[in-house]
Design a protein around this motif. Structure first.
Motif, PDB file in Angstrom:
ATOM      1  N   SER A 125       0.811  -1.052  -0.019  1.00 19.66           N
ATOM      2  CA  SER A 125       0.008   0.107   0.024  1.00 19.66           C
ATOM      3  C   SER A 125       0.716   1.304   0.155  1.00 19.66           C
ATOM      4  O   SER A 125       0.732   2.232  -0.661  1.00 19.66           O
ATOM      5  N   SER A 126       1.982   1.173   0.763  1.00 21.81           N
ATOM      6  CA  SER A 126       2.704   2.395   0.578  1.00 21.81           C
ATOM      7  C   SER A 126       3.517   2.614  -0.847  1.00 21.81           C
ATOM      8  O   SER A 126       3.755   3.782  -1.061  1.00 21.81           O
ATOM      9  N   ILE A 127       3.710   1.472  -1.318  1.00 25.08           N
ATOM     10  CA  ILE A 127       4.377   1.568  -2.522  1.00 25.08           C
ATOM     11  C   ILE A 127       3.236   2.256  -3.664  1.00 25.08           C
ATOM     12  O   ILE A 127       3.798   2.991  -4.455  1.00 25.08           O
ATOM     13  N   ALA A 128       1.973   1.675  -3.299  1.00 30.32           N
ATOM     14  CA  ALA A 128       0.922   2.117  -4.505  1.00 30.32           C
ATOM     15  C   ALA A 128       0.816   3.795  -4.172  1.00 30.32           C
ATOM     16  O   ALA A 128       0.345   4.472  -5.068  1.00 30.32           O
ATOM     17  N   LEU A 129       1.199   4.179  -2.677  1.00 28.05           N
ATOM     18  CA  LEU A 129       0.745   5.730  -2.443  1.00 28.05           C
ATOM     19  C   LEU A 129       1.707   6.413  -3.056  1.00 28.05           C
ATOM     20  O   LEU A 129       1.562   7.625  -3.724  1.00 28.05           O
ATOM     21  N   VAL A 130       3.047   5.982  -3.121  1.00 36.28           N
ATOM     22  CA  VAL A 130       4.086   6.975  -3.805  1.00 36.28           C
ATOM     23  C   VAL A 130       4.323   6.641  -5.175  1.00 36.28           C
ATOM     24  O   VAL A 130       4.956   7.463  -6.045  1.00 36.28           O
ATOM     25  N   ALA A 131       3.403   5.389  -5.810  1.00 41.37           N
ATOM     26  CA  ALA A 131       4.018   5.287  -7.149  1.00 41.37           C
ATOM     27  C   ALA A 131       3.357   6.302  -7.974  1.00 41.37           C
ATOM     28  O   ALA A 131       4.421   6.701  -9.134  1.00 41.37           O
ATOM     29  N   PRO A 132       2.330   7.302  -8.079  1.00 43.50           N
ATOM     30  CA  PRO A 132       1.991   8.205  -9.001  1.00 43.50           C
ATOM     31  C   PRO A 132       3.289   9.282  -9.219  1.00 43.50           C
ATOM     32  O   PRO A 132       3.561   9.399 -10.245  1.00 43.50           O
ATOM     33  N   ALA A 133       3.929   9.861  -7.937  1.00 48.13           N
ATOM     34  CA  ALA A 133       4.936  10.466  -7.891  1.00 48.13           C
ATOM     35  C   ALA A 133       6.176  10.173  -8.374  1.00 48.13           C
ATOM     36  O   ALA A 133       6.697  10.856  -9.139  1.00 48.13           O
ATOM     37  N   VAL A 134       6.407   8.920  -8.169  1.00 46.47           N
ATOM     38  CA  VAL A 134       7.731   8.112  -8.519  1.00 46.47           C
ATOM     39  C   VAL A 134       7.656   7.923 -10.115  1.00 46.47           C
ATOM     40  O   VAL A 134       8.577   8.291 -10.661  1.00 46.47           O
ATOM     41  N   LEU A 135       6.390   7.599 -10.536  1.00 42.81           N
ATOM     42  CA  LEU A 135       6.408   7.511 -12.209  1.00 42.81           C
ATOM     43  C   LEU A 135       6.592   8.713 -12.932  1.00 42.81           C
ATOM     44  O   LEU A 135       7.511   8.594 -13.786  1.00 42.81           O
TER      45      LEU A 135
END
Lengths: 354, 305
Positions: B32-42
């Motif tokens: 869930s934390s990966i999913a939360l930062v994913a948009p910014a990281v991508l």
């Protein structure tokens, strides 16, 4: 490490408001431990900060070994302070924290560290020197703070509620440690606390402060048994106040006539008899009062659980008494008991006007 | 962005539900934390990674504007001398600007944290400086300090006798402009770190017998060090890659890396495009190396935990 500290009419006010500290005068003898006791806002920390030189007093003098320290910067006063938070320098190891005073005084590093090791041993933390300060528990941090302060060889050691953030068991350990350190190093100590029990355990004498004024500066025992005023009796947790009149040295009230303790005399006129509830003995009604005690018949009006003890409230005519008994003692509300009040535990104070 | 954010929150809620149902909590929390930062990281990866990757490919001759694609280091060698001179010049400007900004900024932070009225003044000035764009700062420095600028006129000094601050061989105006703005940045960052902690430590140190100078050396500067290092990394990388100040206030030759890159990029010679990409790649590599060095220095400070 043991200097005489004298405060002479020390006064501190902030921005023209009422005095936070109001003409406090007292003397701390070399090697003595004074507790400055008072509720929050009583000005006790302001006194300590003024002694340390962190704030300058509005008026009055602070004398260390007879020399006025006015205008002397904190770093030149020779006072070390332990605060409620340990405030260990986070960028230094435990050992270098304790060696800090020596390091800034220009002592070679090896020598400073060797000295620090001895002080770490004094606070029973041998072998902790190389740890970062983040690897310590709360109690250990405060021990290191104490060692760091002592390693500075202060003329007066100032403690600002240093143990109030610790849990009761750790506090007891720290009180014992402070006792041992005092025995070995005999430092002059001024400790600020709001805890009566802590003051009683740690200090030789207590200065009781309220709204910046010194109410009484005395031994712990006398603060409890011979309070100078009704305020002192109340701040020390006294629960018995019986209004009456003193005539020919005898206090007359609903409790009957109570003579002043041997060797003491009470001023004539209206006065309030105060006595510690812990001193009141409760017995079954026919039991006569032993020698030196005044016996009255009382009725239990309330009972409050206090862990292993029970607080009992009693009515004697229009007066009220209080006592403490073991929790197991089966006293019930409405029960009649004989209350025995030791004469030696009694004192009188002036009633509060109005 | 908003939609992916909502989706991420949805994922968290599902993750929490699963957690309640007894699915390994650690694993689901990680997802869930990966999913939360994913948009910014991508998005960051797309812009930064894409930009660097494209430049790298182009600099190696694989994406020429005209002609055949062939793997070669020609673009790096085409302006060899200019590139080496540019690296030296850019490093010098960035080093001088960073060092001066850190010294002045740290001093300003110390003044700010003293809590007196001068401190409030310095804090106000610093806060006022931050939103002014570099371009405006550079133009102002040029108008004030060039040989035909306002200051020599006010002082009545003829342009011929005025030192070459703008466009001179020492790039003084460029370094001054960076220092003016970045020292304000350091001041606010370091003051923010110091304000919350330094007063009590300072008092403690004073009571342990440390003089003002000793407190500065043994307590205040070590406490400020991580914030100064982080600021220094940011300033160095920024000044190394910044174009407009060096272009406005510098001299035409030699050129710092960003000026060189931009000139080659906008050159009418179509074959210069890979050369511009090569300069950009070199600038990026130096920046990454500096960040790595800085992070290593940061990791060595005991406070960085």
């Amino acid at each position: 490490m043991s200097a005489t500290l004298r405060l002479d009419a020390l006064t501190k006010s902030f921005d023209g408001r009422a005095n936070a500290v109001d003409a406090v005068s007292l003397t701390v003898e070399p090697g003595e431990c004074l507790a400055i006791l008072g509720p929050s806002g009583s000005g006790k920390s302001s006194v300590l900060r003024a002694i340390a030189g962190l704030d300058s007093p509005t008026s009055g003098r602070i004398l260390v070994d007879g020399t006025d320290v006015a205008g002397v910067a904190p770093e030149r006063r020779g006072m070390a302070m332990v605060f409620q938070r340990p405030l260990l320098f986070p960028h230094l190891s435990v050992l270098d924290n304790v060696a800090f005073a020596a390091t800034v005084a220009g002592t070679p590093r090896g020598e400073a560290r060797e000295d620090a090791r001895q002080f770490l041993a004094l606070v029973q933390l041998e072998g902790f020197g190389s740890r970062p300060v983040t690897a310590l528990s709360g109690g250990q941090e405060q021990r290191v703070a104490l060692a760091r302060a002592l390693a500075a060889r202060p003329r007066v050691l100032l403690l600002d509620e240093p143990f109030s953030a610790l849990d009761p068991e750790l506090r007891a350990d720290m009180h014992e440690l402070l006792g041992q350190l005092r025995e070995r190093l005999k430092p002059t100590v001024v400790m600020v606390t709001h805890d009566r029990d802590e003051a009683a355990i740690v200090a030789d004498r207590v200065a009781l402060l309220r709204t910046g004024r010194l109410l009484q500066h005395d031994t712990v025992e006398r603060l409890y048994t011979r309070p100078a005023s009704l305020d002192v009796a109340r701040l020390m947790g006294g629960r018995i106040e019986v209004a009456g009149v003193v005539r020919e040295g005898v206090h007359r009230s609903p409790l009957g006539s109570i003579e002043a303790p041997a060797g003491e005399s009470w001023p004539e006129g209206e006065s309030v008899l105060v006595v510690r509830h812990e001193a009141v003995h409760l017995a079954s009604p026919p039991v006569p009062a032993p020698q030196g005690m005044t016996g009255v018949t009382a009725v239990v009006t309330a009972r409050h659980a206090r862990g292993p003890r029970a607080a009992i409230e009693l009515a004697v005519g229009s007066a009220t008494l209080a006592a403490e008994v073991p929790a197991s003692r089966p006293l019930t509300i409405g029960q009649e008991v004989a209350a025995h009040i030791p004469r030696s535990a009694c004192t009188v104070v002036t009633p509060v006007p109005g | 962005m908003a939609r992916s954010g909502a989706r991420a929150v949805g994922t968290t809620i599902t993750a929490l539900d699963r957690q309640a149902a007894g699915v390994s909590p650690r694993g689901s929390r990680r997802w869930s934390s990966i999913a939360l930062v994913a948009p910014a990281v991508l998005i960051a990866l797309f812009v930064v990674g894409g930009g660097i990757g494209f430049s790298l490919v182009q600099s190696l001759g694989l994406l020429p504007l005209v002609g055949e694609a062939s793997l070669s280091l020609d673009a790096y060698l085409a302006n060899g001398d200019d590139l080496v001179r540019g690296i030296g010049l850019s490093l010098a400007i960035a080093t001088a600007s960073t060092a001066l900004s850190c010294i002045i900024g740290l001093t300003a932070a110390l003044v700010i944290t003293q809590g007196r009225s001068t401190g409030r003044l310095v804090a106000g000035l610093s806060a006022f400086t931050i939103p002014i764009p570099h371009l405006v700062g550079a133009a102002s420095v040029g108008l004030l300090l060039s040989d035909a600028g306002i200051i020599p006129r006010i002082l009545g000094i003829p342009g011929t006798e005025w030192p070459d601050i703008v466009g001179g061989s020492w790039w003084i105006a460029v370094v001054l402009e960076y220092t003016w703005k970045e020292s304000a940045f350091v001041a606010l960052v370091v003051a923010g770190v110091l304000a919350s902690r330094v007063a009590r430590y300072d008092e403690t140190a004073a009571l342990l017998g440390a003089s003002r100078a000793r407190r500065l050396r043994h307590v205040v500067i070590p406490l400020a060090r991580p914030a100064v290092i982080v600021s220094a990394i940011i300033i160095f990388v920024y000044t190394l890659g910044s174009y407009e100040v060096a272009w406005l206030l510098g001299r035409p030759y030699p050129e710092p890396l960003p000026v060189l890159a931009f000139r080659l990029f906008t050159s009418i010679t179509l074959t210069a495009r890979p050369e511009a990409a090569a300069v950009a790649v070199v600038t990026t590599l130096i920046s990454l190396a500096v960040v790595a060095l800085g992070m290593a220095a940061l990791r060595r400070t005991p406070l960085w935990k």
